[in-house]
Write an enzyme that holds these catalytic residues in place. Structure first.
Site, PDB file in Angstrom:
ATOM      1  N   THR A 122       0.912  -1.141   0.186  1.00 56.96           N
ATOM      2  CA  THR A 122       0.063   0.024  -0.213  1.00 56.96           C
ATOM      3  C   THR A 122       0.912   1.036   0.065  1.00 56.96           C
ATOM      4  O   THR A 122       1.523   1.322   0.931  1.00 56.96           O
ATOM      5  CB  THR A 122      -0.979  -0.071   1.376  1.00 56.96           C
ATOM      6  OG1 THR A 122      -1.749  -1.142   1.202  1.00 56.96           O
ATOM      7  CG2 THR A 122      -1.773   1.331   1.215  1.00 56.96           C
ATOM      8  N   GLU A 151      -3.862  -4.567  -2.813  1.00 55.95           N
ATOM      9  CA  GLU A 151      -4.381  -5.763  -2.308  1.00 55.95           C
ATOM     10  C   GLU A 151      -5.675  -5.273  -1.510  1.00 55.95           C
ATOM     11  O   GLU A 151      -5.598  -4.249  -0.782  1.00 55.95           O
ATOM     12  CB  GLU A 151      -3.516  -6.884  -1.640  1.00 55.95           C
ATOM     13  CG  GLU A 151      -2.646  -6.041  -0.447  1.00 55.95           C
ATOM     14  CD  GLU A 151      -3.282  -5.966   0.832  1.00 55.95           C
ATOM     15  OE1 GLU A 151      -4.184  -6.494   1.258  1.00 55.95           O
ATOM     16  OE2 GLU A 151      -2.747  -5.027   1.655  1.00 55.95           O
ATOM     17  N   LEU A 253     -20.853  -2.502   9.411  1.00 51.66           N
ATOM     18  CA  LEU A 253     -21.757  -1.635  10.510  1.00 51.66           C
ATOM     19  C   LEU A 253     -22.044  -2.348  11.863  1.00 51.66           C
ATOM     20  O   LEU A 253     -23.269  -2.103  12.427  1.00 51.66           O
ATOM     21  CB  LEU A 253     -23.102  -1.428   9.937  1.00 51.66           C
ATOM     22  CG  LEU A 253     -23.207  -0.344   8.551  1.00 51.66           C
ATOM     23  CD1 LEU A 253     -24.659  -0.317   8.089  1.00 51.66           C
ATOM     24  CD2 LEU A 253     -22.832   0.883   8.886  1.00 51.66           C
ATOM     25  N   CYS A 263      -4.166  -2.214   8.910  1.00 47.04           N
ATOM     26  CA  CYS A 263      -4.612  -1.248   7.708  1.00 47.04           C
ATOM     27  C   CYS A 263      -5.273  -0.074   7.865  1.00 47.04           C
ATOM     28  O   CYS A 263      -4.728   1.110   7.588  1.00 47.04           O
ATOM     29  CB  CYS A 263      -5.278  -2.006   6.575  1.00 47.04           C
ATOM     30  SG  CYS A 263      -4.468  -3.514   5.848  1.00 47.04           S
ATOM     31  N   LYS A 266      -3.317   2.691   9.965  1.00 45.24           N
ATOM     32  CA  LYS A 266      -2.052   3.221   9.200  1.00 45.24           C
ATOM     33  C   LYS A 266      -2.433   3.833   7.848  1.00 45.24           C
ATOM     34  O   LYS A 266      -1.829   4.937   7.504  1.00 45.24           O
ATOM     35  CB  LYS A 266      -1.247   1.990   8.850  1.00 45.24           C
ATOM     36  CG  LYS A 266      -0.143   2.148   7.749  1.00 45.24           C
ATOM     37  CD  LYS A 266       1.005   1.239   7.856  1.00 45.24           C
ATOM     38  CE  LYS A 266       0.593   0.041   7.015  1.00 45.24           C
ATOM     39  NZ  LYS A 266       0.623   0.142   5.522  1.00 45.24           N
TER      40      LYS A 266
HETATM   41  C1  UDX Z   1      -8.931  -4.189   6.398  1.00 44.92           C
HETATM   42  C2  UDX Z   1      -9.603  -4.437   5.067  1.00 44.92           C
HETATM   43  O1  UDX Z   1     -10.953  -5.003   5.158  1.00 44.92           O
HETATM   44  C3  UDX Z   1      -8.767  -4.882   3.757  1.00 44.92           C
HETATM   45  O2  UDX Z   1      -9.914  -4.780   2.690  1.00 44.92           O
HETATM   46  C4  UDX Z   1      -7.760  -4.321   3.640  1.00 44.92           C
HETATM   47  O3  UDX Z   1      -7.070  -4.822   2.708  1.00 44.92           O
HETATM   48  C5  UDX Z   1      -6.795  -4.175   4.997  1.00 44.92           C
HETATM   49  O4  UDX Z   1      -7.586  -3.823   6.054  1.00 44.92           O
HETATM   50  P1  UDX Z   1      -8.277  -6.057   8.192  1.00 44.92           P
HETATM   51  O5  UDX Z   1      -7.622  -5.217   8.802  1.00 44.92           O
HETATM   52  O6  UDX Z   1      -7.642  -7.419   8.025  1.00 44.92           O
HETATM   53  O7  UDX Z   1      -8.545  -5.881   6.690  1.00 44.92           O
HETATM   54  O8  UDX Z   1      -9.629  -6.492   9.007  1.00 44.92           O
HETATM   55  P2  UDX Z   1     -11.060  -6.195   8.950  1.00 44.92           P
HETATM   56  O9  UDX Z   1     -11.940  -7.211   8.930  1.00 44.92           O
HETATM   57  O10 UDX Z   1     -11.430  -5.121   7.821  1.00 44.92           O
HETATM   58  O11 UDX Z   1     -11.306  -5.232  10.199  1.00 44.92           O
HETATM   59  C6  UDX Z   1     -10.634  -4.126  10.497  1.00 44.92           C
HETATM   60  C7  UDX Z   1     -11.120  -3.441  12.001  1.00 44.92           C
HETATM   61  O12 UDX Z   1     -12.355  -3.023  11.742  1.00 44.92           O
HETATM   62  C8  UDX Z   1     -11.164  -4.549  13.095  1.00 44.92           C
HETATM   63  O13 UDX Z   1     -10.574  -3.959  14.340  1.00 44.92           O
HETATM   64  C9  UDX Z   1     -12.607  -4.915  13.368  1.00 44.92           C
HETATM   65  O14 UDX Z   1     -12.849  -5.380  14.438  1.00 44.92           O
HETATM   66  C10 UDX Z   1     -13.156  -3.604  12.984  1.00 44.92           C
HETATM   67  N1  UDX Z   1     -14.616  -3.641  12.603  1.00 44.92           N
HETATM   68  C11 UDX Z   1     -14.728  -4.160  11.168  1.00 44.92           C
HETATM   69  C12 UDX Z   1     -15.717  -3.096  13.406  1.00 44.92           C
HETATM   70  O15 UDX Z   1     -15.498  -2.598  14.354  1.00 44.92           O
HETATM   71  N2  UDX Z   1     -16.861  -3.299  12.837  1.00 44.92           N
HETATM   72  C13 UDX Z   1     -17.069  -3.728  11.590  1.00 44.92           C
HETATM   73  O16 UDX Z   1     -18.405  -3.673  11.274  1.00 44.92           O
HETATM   74  C14 UDX Z   1     -16.184  -4.250  10.834  1.00 44.92           C
END
Ligand code: UDX
Length: 436
Positions: A122, A151, A253, A263, A266
């Site tokens: 990224t 990605e 949501l 991700c 950052k």
């Molecule tokens: C994310 C993106 O989804 C992905 O497309 C990108 O490439 C990298 O960042 P990731 O960090 O692995 O992926 O996790 P993700 O499942 O998206 O959750 C991120 C954070 O948001 C977590 O702390 C999760 O608990 C939180 N979250 C997610 C919520 O609090 N509520 C939600 O509805 C969804």
């Protein structure tokens, strides 16, 4: 097709293994010899469901190899991916691109055959231009194109996300780049995953815009949850009520303790930095970052309230269930549990914790916390239980067993895993998120 993947970290490893599984011949390159030799022996540097099997299967089939030798490994490769880390630079939130540029330099010095250089890391808008400049300055005679291919992998679901993506974004400036990338992703293309061809700068921005939008969606529902608690609403009903509108959609949501991970924190900061550099403020994202930071601290206060408030914390004990930033990963980066544990320790609370995968990485980050062998061991003698990460293992806890070991049956459910009425019927003082 022969593919070189530079960087055998999370993104490089998952992408490399999946591309090999599609039939390409892939070499993953990393400058860390210990990591490479462990990989050659089938030991994964990260926890990701299905990855070890995918790697070993493709190694056995002779399609996936690991090496520390970049010069040798890129020989004959038509696509060379750069998938090295771009951590937040200390202090200013800028993505640190030194690893990306160092790799570009090394590729340039060793490139003999026509190839597409693909940034998968990224990277801020304009990085592709700089990579191209570095390659030109290297004096390589080989034909090359620099392409952006961000990605969208979620930890814990990365293999599925790679193999069945919502879309594949390719930012290319010429036909040579587009053609090779079409070949790389042809197996997915046949599977009808839409491939979106854009300019390189648009592709770079798509990645940041997608993550910032998702972070905004989460933060929005988190603030609605706070409002629900004040006005007497139920955030899950509100989420469903708005999510059924196709323009909004039901995903991302789920109100909770704030987003963490490798991700969102950052990338939102890096986007703010880009916006500042180009004097084009993204005020919504600024607010999202601030709100999410303060939310993690507010979660610490919420647990303290459940103990009876700041004056009642001395000598109390809290069990934290779940430490990783989300389930199915051992990743502790920017996990809300870090801030919550610190707030409790600062208030004089003794903190016990259990996490199915995260304790090894968590322990050095939270030295004051005692790691336990099970949720029940963590709950032993606790004045409150805080459910911080929604691991499946916490979805059907034996509540009678918990009640028998705790000092007081108090649960703060930061992921709304349990039903308030059922918890009360089971004899718990129960607090959750956005449910009055
Ligand atoms: C994310 C993106 O989804 C992905 O497309 C990108 O490439 C990298 O960042 P990731 O960090 O692995 O992926 O996790 P993700 O499942 O998206 O959750 C991120 C954070 O948001 C977590 O702390 C999760 O608990 C939180 N979250 C997610 C919520 O609090 N509520 C939600 O509805 C969804």
């Amino acid at each position: 097709m022969k593919i070189a993947m530079v960087g055998a970290g999370y993104v490089g490893l998952v992408s490399g293994a999946c591309l090999a599984d599609f039939g390409h011949e892939v070499v993953c390159i990393d400058k860390d010899p210990a990591r490479i030799s462990r990989l050659q022996n089938g030991i994964m540097p990260i926890y990701e469901p299905g990855l070890a099997e995918l790697v070993s299967g493709n190694m056995r089939a002779g399609r996936l190899a690991f090496s520390t030798d970049l010069a040798e490994s890129i020989k004959g490769a038509q696509a060379i991916f750069i998938a090295v880390g771009t951590p937040s630079r200390r202090g200013d939130g800028h993505a640190d691109l030194s690893f990306v540029y160092a790799v570009a330099k090394e590729i340039g010095a060793n490139l003999r055959d026509p190839a597409v250089i693909v940034t998968k890391s990224t990277v801020p808008v304009g990085t592709g231009d700089e990579v191209e400049r570095i390659l030109r300055d290297s004096g390589t005679k080989a034909q090359f194109a620099v392409v952006s291919n961000p990605e969208f992998l979620r930890e814990g679901a990365a293999i599925g996300d790679f193999k069945r993506p919502d879309r594949i974004v390719i930012g290319a400036e010429d036909e040579f780049g587009r053609q090779i990338m079409k070949e790389v992703y042809r197996p997915l293309f046949l599977n009808k995953a839409p491939i979106l061809f854009t300019s390189r700068r648009s592709a770079e921005l798509i990645k940041y815009a997608a993550n910032a939008f998702l972070a905004t969606k989460i933060t929005f529902i988190n603030e609605m949850a706070d409002l629900c608690e004040k006005v007497g609403g139920n955030v899950q009903d509100v989420a469903r009520g708005i999510g059924l509108d196709n323009r909004i959609g039901p995903k991302f949501l789920h109100a909770g303790p704030g987003y963490g991970g490798s991700c969102f924190p950052k990338d939102t900061l890096a986007l703010l930095k880009t916006a500042e550099d180009y004097d084009s403020p993204v005020r919504i994202v600024e607010a999202v970052v601030k709100v999410n930071d303060s939310r993690k601290r507010a979660m610490g206060r919420k647990v303290i309230e459940a103990l009876g408030g700041p004056d009642a914390t001395r000598g109390k004990r809290v069990a934290l269930l779940g430490l990783t930033f989300k389930p199915n990963t051992d990743d502790m980066r920017d996990a809300p549990s870090l801030v919550i544990a610190q707030a409790l320790i600062d208030a004089g609370v003794e903190v016990m914790a259990y996490d199915p995968e995260g304790m090894e990485l968590a322990q050095p980050l939270m030295p004051g916390v005692t790691m336990c062998a099970s949720p029940y061991a963590a709950a032993d003698g606790a004045d409150a239980i805080a459910l911080v990460t929604e691991w499946d293992a916490f979805r059907a806890l034996d509540l009678e067993r918990i009640k028998a070991v705790v000092k007081a049956p108090v649960m703060v459910d930061l992921r709304n895993v349990y039903d308030p009425a059922e918890m009360r019927a089971a004899g718990f003082a129960y607090m959750s998120i956005g449910r009055a």
